[in-house]
Design an enzyme around this catalytic site. Sequence first.
Site, short mmCIF file in Angstrom:
data_model
loop_
_atom_site.label_atom_id
_atom_site.label_comp_id
_atom_site.label_asym_id
_atom_site.label_seq_id
_atom_site.Cartn_x
_atom_site.Cartn_y
_atom_site.Cartn_z
N ASP A 252 0.86 -1.18 0.00
CA ASP A 252 0.00 0.00 0.00
C ASP A 252 0.90 1.24 0.00
O ASP A 252 1.97 1.23 0.60
CB ASP A 252 -0.90 0.01 1.24
CG ASP A 252 -2.17 0.81 1.06
OD1 ASP A 252 -2.07 2.02 0.76
OD2 ASP A 252 -3.26 0.24 1.22
N ASN A 253 0.47 2.29 -0.69
CA ASN A 253 1.24 3.54 -0.63
C ASN A 253 0.69 4.50 0.42
O ASN A 253 1.24 5.59 0.61
CB ASN A 253 1.31 4.22 -2.01
CG ASN A 253 -0.04 4.73 -2.50
OD1 ASN A 253 -1.05 4.64 -1.79
ND2 ASN A 253 -0.06 5.25 -3.71
N LYS B 7 -10.15 5.99 -7.15
CA LYS B 7 -11.53 5.53 -7.33
C LYS B 7 -12.59 6.62 -7.35
O LYS B 7 -13.79 6.31 -7.28
CB LYS B 7 -11.89 4.52 -6.23
CG LYS B 7 -11.80 5.11 -4.82
CD LYS B 7 -12.18 4.09 -3.77
CE LYS B 7 -12.19 4.70 -2.37
NZ LYS B 7 -12.61 3.73 -1.34
N SER C 81 -15.50 -3.04 -11.13
CA SER C 81 -16.58 -2.16 -10.68
C SER C 81 -17.77 -2.25 -11.63
O SER C 81 -17.60 -2.47 -12.84
CB SER C 81 -16.08 -0.71 -10.64
OG SER C 81 -17.13 0.20 -10.48
N ALA C 82 -18.96 -2.03 -11.08
CA ALA C 82 -20.16 -1.96 -11.92
C ALA C 82 -20.13 -0.74 -12.84
O ALA C 82 -20.94 -0.66 -13.76
CB ALA C 82 -21.41 -1.92 -11.04
N TYR D 175 -12.59 6.88 -14.69
CA TYR D 175 -12.43 5.86 -13.67
C TYR D 175 -12.97 4.52 -14.17
O TYR D 175 -12.29 3.49 -14.12
CB TYR D 175 -13.15 6.26 -12.38
CG TYR D 175 -13.36 5.10 -11.44
CD1 TYR D 175 -12.28 4.53 -10.78
CD2 TYR D 175 -14.62 4.56 -11.23
CE1 TYR D 175 -12.46 3.45 -9.92
CE2 TYR D 175 -14.82 3.49 -10.37
CZ TYR D 175 -13.73 2.94 -9.73
OH TYR D 175 -13.91 1.86 -8.89
N LYS E 211 -11.05 0.70 -15.23
CA LYS E 211 -11.45 -0.65 -14.82
C LYS E 211 -11.71 -1.53 -16.04
O LYS E 211 -11.32 -2.71 -16.07
CB LYS E 211 -12.70 -0.58 -13.94
CG LYS E 211 -12.49 0.10 -12.59
CD LYS E 211 -11.55 -0.68 -11.69
CE LYS E 211 -11.51 -0.11 -10.29
NZ LYS E 211 -10.58 -0.85 -9.40
N ASN F 206 -19.03 9.11 -1.84
CA ASN F 206 -20.15 8.18 -1.84
C ASN F 206 -21.21 8.58 -0.80
O ASN F 206 -20.91 9.28 0.17
CB ASN F 206 -19.66 6.76 -1.57
CG ASN F 206 -18.66 6.29 -2.62
OD1 ASN F 206 -18.84 6.53 -3.81
ND2 ASN F 206 -17.59 5.66 -2.17
N GLY G 273 -24.85 12.08 -16.07
CA GLY G 273 -24.39 10.70 -16.12
C GLY G 273 -25.05 9.77 -15.13
O GLY G 273 -24.95 8.55 -15.25
#
Length: 361
Positions: free
Chosen positions: A31-32, A84, A124-125, A148, A152, A198, A293
């Site tokens: 991990d960064n 993300k 991802s969906a 994004y 994916k 989110n 969108g």
Amino acid sequence: MRILVTGGAGYIGSHTVLLLLQEGHQVSVIDNFSNSSPESLRRVASLAGRSLDAYHIDLLDAESLAQAVGEIKPEAVIHFAGLKAVGESVAQPLKYYKNNVVGTLNLLEAMNKAECRTIVFSSSATVYGESTDLPLHENTLRNATNPYGRTKLHIEEMLEELAASDSRWHIANLRYFNPVGAHESGLIGEDPQGIPNNLMPFVAQVAIGKRAEVQVFGGDYLTADGTGVRDYIHVLDLATGHLAALDYLSNSQGVHVWNLGTGAGSSVLEVIDAFARISGRPVPYRITERRPGDVAESYAHPEKARLDLGWKAERGLEQMVADMWNWQSNNPDGFPEANHQLVNAKSLQDFIRGSSPTITE
């Protein structure tokens, strides 16, 4: 198994690392720490009662990455690491293509060199774009509409072409819907930096008093209450799906794709109402214009995962909200801010000495 988890200190990664440790696997994390805290790994190790190794490495550092993968000699990789935020990806597309696509390319090359060819990829969906073909099946046309989502999609295509060129690869593309919730202990959960992207963490921050109100983008959709409907899935159900996919790949070559969702949607107002009821706190909201969108509804057809993996989501919206509130109320500011700043090897080692994972540069 010896399992490497990239992005293992993050939200979904930390919950998955915990389950892997509890299942007896030997886990290493890369991990960064750009959007995560070493504190999450300390808490994971404490919950599991087991240690793990962590490497402070960015996937764009191909040389350090290859060296670490060579040292770890993993039998399988679960790949979460990546940027993300949809809005940020629109503003900075090159940053997303470089970080997500090039980082994954570096990882695959390091794996190949280390003779590790099993990978579970965090897709991802969003690869489905603005599809109204509901519920969304694994064979629904992929038509990502933002940078994004396209990163994916490009990674999925790269993995497909890799498997076609070399039959030794075992690959799972897991298309998530909307991960929410937290571990029932309240010790680990989602800790977004800055303004949450989110809905659920934003609602939680309003309930705890960190933010004044929730902006609801659009109140005139053709849904039961006019607000957007999404398929929310508990992060622990999602983590369990990764373990099921990993088990499936042990006997299955090639590329396999599964949606991970509940198969049902909840509206924005249903989430807000549930949070206010369970937290006992007011959650003010204001309906504003739709975002470009956004679609009215998006939810999974999860039957393939049930048939292939024996997996299904077990926790409903009430549990998701209760666990999220337990995390937020016990950690109103997320992980301690100071721990996000531990970015060099010496301070990381000092931080975790004697109680948790060994973290190396």
